[in-house]
Design a protein around this motif. Structure first.
Motif, mmCIF file in Angstrom:
data_model
loop_
_atom_site.group_PDB
_atom_site.id
_atom_site.type_symbol
_atom_site.label_atom_id
_atom_site.label_comp_id
_atom_site.label_asym_id
_atom_site.label_seq_id
_atom_site.Cartn_x
_atom_site.Cartn_y
_atom_site.Cartn_z
ATOM 1 N N THR A 123 0.825 -1.211 0.000
ATOM 2 C CA THR A 123 0.000 0.000 0.000
ATOM 3 C C THR A 123 0.856 1.255 0.000
ATOM 4 O O THR A 123 0.611 2.197 -0.765
ATOM 5 C CB THR A 123 -0.933 -0.007 1.225
ATOM 6 N N ALA A 142 -4.325 -0.387 -0.705
ATOM 7 C CA ALA A 142 -4.420 0.789 -1.578
ATOM 8 C C ALA A 142 -5.422 0.586 -2.700
ATOM 9 O O ALA A 142 -6.126 1.532 -3.097
ATOM 10 C CB ALA A 142 -3.052 1.114 -2.165
ATOM 11 N N SER A 198 1.252 3.842 -3.168
ATOM 12 C CA SER A 198 0.855 5.231 -2.921
ATOM 13 C C SER A 198 1.971 6.191 -3.296
ATOM 14 O O SER A 198 1.728 7.258 -3.885
ATOM 15 C CB SER A 198 0.453 5.410 -1.456
#
Length: 355
Positions: free
Chosen positions: A222, A251, A226
């Motif tokens: 995640t 995510a 990101s």
């Protein structure tokens, strides 16, 4: 089902022999090979105990992992055992990648190059012996982006590899920063990137209950995804084809909040020019989410063309009935099931599947 395991161009990727008549081909994008000789090469310069999976684990987890590694060693190293297991699972082709423990990004560039080359030559030898069942994804020393780019070019142009596997951080540093040389090379070669975590870098709170894997692995994915989005890597290199393991972590289910923060705050727009969901829509995700409703959510958010089959063979956090999992999704058409089982992966990996 858990498994209890008793120099020439290696192109690979044809589905012959193993395929049953009328069955849609299955390509496993997420499966691992371990090469023990690479560990031996660096036993005096690489400290396994500094890796997150060992460092942030209690004594029970360490002992359980030790026993598990013994149990699956033959699956990680024996091609014959692997082929038998593939046939049991109904998998025509595997895209082989190294065990995440062999990223070894804490090594210096010299040793990183040597380890990566040893791992890659082993993968190439497997593909050379069984080109109808395997293709390979390169291991590269991402701690040295120029060297990583060179190794990837060697693997693709000389060995016929179809992509590259990378970790979600480089000894705690972001894969999105200071590595444009590598990303540029990936885009120029037009090969797939398989993004796989190796634990969470700051995992002291995850030492119990195997949270280092259950939470830490998808969390590190995640964070990496990101940063790839908000640091603008996917905007700068729009032709990148990145497949995120474990369904993309958390995510992949959170585009609304990412879009909101980008709109609401100037500090979220320091690099990214378009809303984050535009970049997230360029990504691909594997099916290793263990729940059909979660898979439905991925399909609804990103489309069926962005989902690929993954098993995590041969580890205990894997899923070894990929056909049953996908074919049991009553929200998918037969055509869509065929895409997820193999057609999407075949397109990314340049595999010609039989009709």
């Amino acid at each position: 089902m858990l498994f209890t395991c008793p120099g020439t161009v290696a192109r690979g990727g044809g589905a012959k022999g193993s395929r049953q008549k009328g069955r849609q081909p299955c390509v496993d994008i997420h499966c691992h090979v371990h090469f023990p000789l690479a560990d031996d090469m660096v036993k005096n310069v690489f400290k396994r105990e500094d890796e997150p999976g060992f460092k942030f684990a209690n004594s029970l987890t360490r002992e359980t992992n030790r026993k598990h590694q013994e149990n699956v060693r033959i699956c990680l190293t024996s091609v014959e055992q692997r082929l038998r297991d593939m046939d049991k699972m109904g998998i025509e082709i595997q895209a082989l990648s190294c065990s995440p423990g062999q990223f070894m990004y804490s090594l210096d560039a010299k040793w990183g190059r040597k380890v990566a080359r040893a791992v890659n030559e082993n993968l190439a030898a497997i593909v050379e012996r069984h080109p109808d069942r395997f293709v390979a994804l390169a291991n590269v020393p991402l701690q040295a982006p120029d060297v990583a780019a060179e190794e990837l070019q060697y693997c693709v142009r000389k060995l016929g590899f179809r992509g590259v596997e990378i970790g979600t951080n480089v000894a705690g540093q972001e894969i999105s920063r200071g590595r444009d040389k590598f990303w540029s090379t990936v885009q120029k070669l037009g090969v797939m990137v398989f993004l796989h975590p190796n634990g969470f870098t700051e995992g002291a709170r995850f030492s119990d209950h195997y949270f280092g894997n259950a939470i830490g692995m998808p969390l590190d994915t995640t964070v990496a995804l990101s940063h790839l989005v908000f640091d603008g890597v996917l905007e700068r290199f729009p032709k990148l084809r990145i497949v995120a393991a474990h369904g993309g972590g958390f995510a992949s289910h959170y585009p609304g909040r990412f879009d909101h923060v980008w709109k609401a705050r100037a500090d979220a727009r320091t690099v990214l020019k378009k809303k984050p969901s535009k970049s997230f829509a360029q990504l691909y995700f594997d099916t290793l989410v263990f729940d059909r409703e979660q898979l439905r959510h991925l399909v609804n958010l990103w489309g069926v063309d962005r989902i690929l089959t993954g098993t995590d063979y041969p580890f205990d956090m894997g899923w070894y009935d990929p056909r049953g999992f996908v074919e049991g999704c009553n929200f998918l058409s037969r055509t869509d099931k065929g895409k997820i089982l193999g057609a999407n992966a075949a397109k990314l990996l340049r595999i010609r599947l039989p009709r």
